[in-house]
Write a protein that holds these residues in place. Structure first.
Motif, PDB file in Angstrom:
ATOM      1  N   LEU A 128       0.745  -0.983   0.147  1.00  0.00           N
ATOM      2  CA  LEU A 128       0.146  -0.006  -0.141  1.00  0.00           C
ATOM      3  C   LEU A 128       1.185   0.980  -0.335  1.00  0.00           C
ATOM      4  N   THR A 129       2.524   1.561   0.240  1.00  0.00           N
ATOM      5  CA  THR A 129       2.896   2.477   0.826  1.00  0.00           C
ATOM      6  C   THR A 129       3.039   3.286  -0.359  1.00  0.00           C
ATOM      7  N   GLY A 130       3.429   2.823  -1.766  1.00  0.00           N
ATOM      8  CA  GLY A 130       3.311   3.565  -3.267  1.00  0.00           C
ATOM      9  C   GLY A 130       1.652   4.401  -3.587  1.00  0.00           C
ATOM     10  N   PHE A 131       0.662   3.322  -3.377  1.00  0.00           N
ATOM     11  CA  PHE A 131      -0.761   4.275  -3.333  1.00  0.00           C
ATOM     12  C   PHE A 131      -0.614   5.266  -1.930  1.00  0.00           C
ATOM     13  N   ARG A 132       0.022   5.061  -0.797  1.00  0.00           N
ATOM     14  CA  ARG A 132      -0.256   5.979  -0.016  1.00  0.00           C
ATOM     15  C   ARG A 132       0.624   7.522  -0.661  1.00  0.00           C
ATOM     16  N   LEU A 133       1.987   6.694  -0.794  1.00  0.00           N
ATOM     17  CA  LEU A 133       2.477   7.656  -1.082  1.00  0.00           C
ATOM     18  C   LEU A 133       1.971   9.183  -2.063  1.00  0.00           C
ATOM     19  N   LEU A 134       1.459   8.356  -3.333  1.00  0.00           N
ATOM     20  CA  LEU A 134       0.700   9.180  -4.137  1.00  0.00           C
ATOM     21  C   LEU A 134      -0.456   9.810  -3.911  1.00  0.00           C
ATOM     22  N   ASN A 135      -1.292   9.186  -2.805  1.00  0.00           N
ATOM     23  CA  ASN A 135      -2.056   9.960  -2.732  1.00  0.00           C
ATOM     24  C   ASN A 135      -2.037  11.578  -1.630  1.00  0.00           C
ATOM     25  N   LEU A 136      -0.660  11.767  -0.921  1.00  0.00           N
ATOM     26  CA  LEU A 136       0.042  12.335   0.039  1.00  0.00           C
ATOM     27  C   LEU A 136       0.237  13.469  -1.062  1.00  0.00           C
ATOM     28  N   ALA A 137       1.240  12.657  -2.260  1.00  0.00           N
ATOM     29  CA  ALA A 137       1.472  13.801  -3.455  1.00  0.00           C
ATOM     30  C   ALA A 137       0.763  14.323  -3.710  1.00  0.00           C
ATOM     31  N   ARG A 138      -0.623  13.845  -3.582  1.00  0.00           N
ATOM     32  CA  ARG A 138      -1.629  14.847  -4.645  1.00  0.00           C
ATOM     33  C   ARG A 138      -2.137  16.095  -3.763  1.00  0.00           C
ATOM     34  N   GLN A 139      -2.362  15.671  -2.669  1.00  0.00           N
ATOM     35  CA  GLN A 139      -2.970  16.627  -2.092  1.00  0.00           C
ATOM     36  C   GLN A 139      -2.160  17.627  -1.634  1.00  0.00           C
ATOM     37  N   VAL A 140      -0.350  17.266  -1.528  1.00  0.00           N
ATOM     38  CA  VAL A 140       0.367  18.380  -1.299  1.00  0.00           C
ATOM     39  C   VAL A 140       0.665  19.713  -2.767  1.00  0.00           C
ATOM     40  N   SER A 141      -0.416  18.600  -4.045  1.00  0.00           N
ATOM     41  CA  SER A 141       0.199  19.639  -5.156  1.00  0.00           C
ATOM     42  C   SER A 141      -1.495  20.292  -5.588  1.00  0.00           C
TER      43      SER A 141
END
Length: 199
Positions: free
Chosen positions: A8-21
């Motif tokens: 799940l790590t990769g999906f979670r990181l992408l979602n966090l990056a989306r929130q920052v962006s």
């Protein structure tokens, strides 16, 4: 840094990056996900069981990276070209499935992973409800951006390339079967698995 989330790590990181962006349209976030199974002692025990053989063969060292950018169309470099848009994210825990996966550390410090043979079937069964909820969530996000935005419905999935965490051939087959799709719809997932292993 996020640790201990496994696949799940990769999906979670992408979602966090989306929130920052979303909060900073000019942001460029480098997302790096790595799973170093060999460093965790994911190796064959002296007396391996069938489950040990499956887990060691399915889960090996891997890493990937992506740059996630904000919605600014004034890209800082002329070479920047967006490939995909992360519209939304979703995860859930499927009730009554906690016995299908057991992940524990041995006294020697090695990691042992048990995967029940019914895991792929249970993943497949849960997919229609999960995908339907995800599509509806995405539809609401897209309609807030544009009145004529189109997000596929469950009946239109045959025209879409579905990318999912491979989890092995049985998982891909079950996901396709339960969503009424063919292997062509999961072409990218199969290619990733064939060329790079179970990522």
């Amino acid at each position: 840094s996020i640790e201990g989330m496994g696949c799940l790590t990769g999906f979670r990181l992408l979602n966090l990056a989306r929130q920052v962006s979303l909060s900073d349209p000019k942001a460029r976030i480098l997302v790096v996900a790595a799973d170093l199974r060999s460093a965790l002692g994911n190796s064959m025990p002296s007396k391996p069981t069938r489950e040990d053989i499956v887990s060691v063969s399915l889960f090996r060292d891997a890493a990937s990276a992506a740059v996630v950018g904000g919605q600014s169309h004034n890209y800082s470099r002329s070479s920047e070209r967006p490939c995909y848009e992360i519209v939304t994210g979703l995860s859930r825990i499927v009730e009554g499935t906690d016995h299908l996966v057991d992940y524990h550390e041995t006294n020697e410090g090695a990691i042992r992973l048990f995967l029940h043979r019914d895991l792929p079937e249970n993943i497949g069964k849960s997919e229609p409800g999960f995908v339907s909820t995800l599509l509806e969530k995405g539809r609401k996000v897209m309609l807030n951006k544009s009145d004529d935005a189109h997000v596929p419905t469950m009946n239109e999935l045959r025209g879409v390339d579905i990318l999912c965490h491979t989890g092995g051939p049985k998982v891909l087959r079950e996901v396709a079967k339960c969503l009424g799709l063919t292997s062509k719809n999961l072409y990218s997932s199969w290619e990733v698995m064939k060329n790079n292993g179970n990522l």
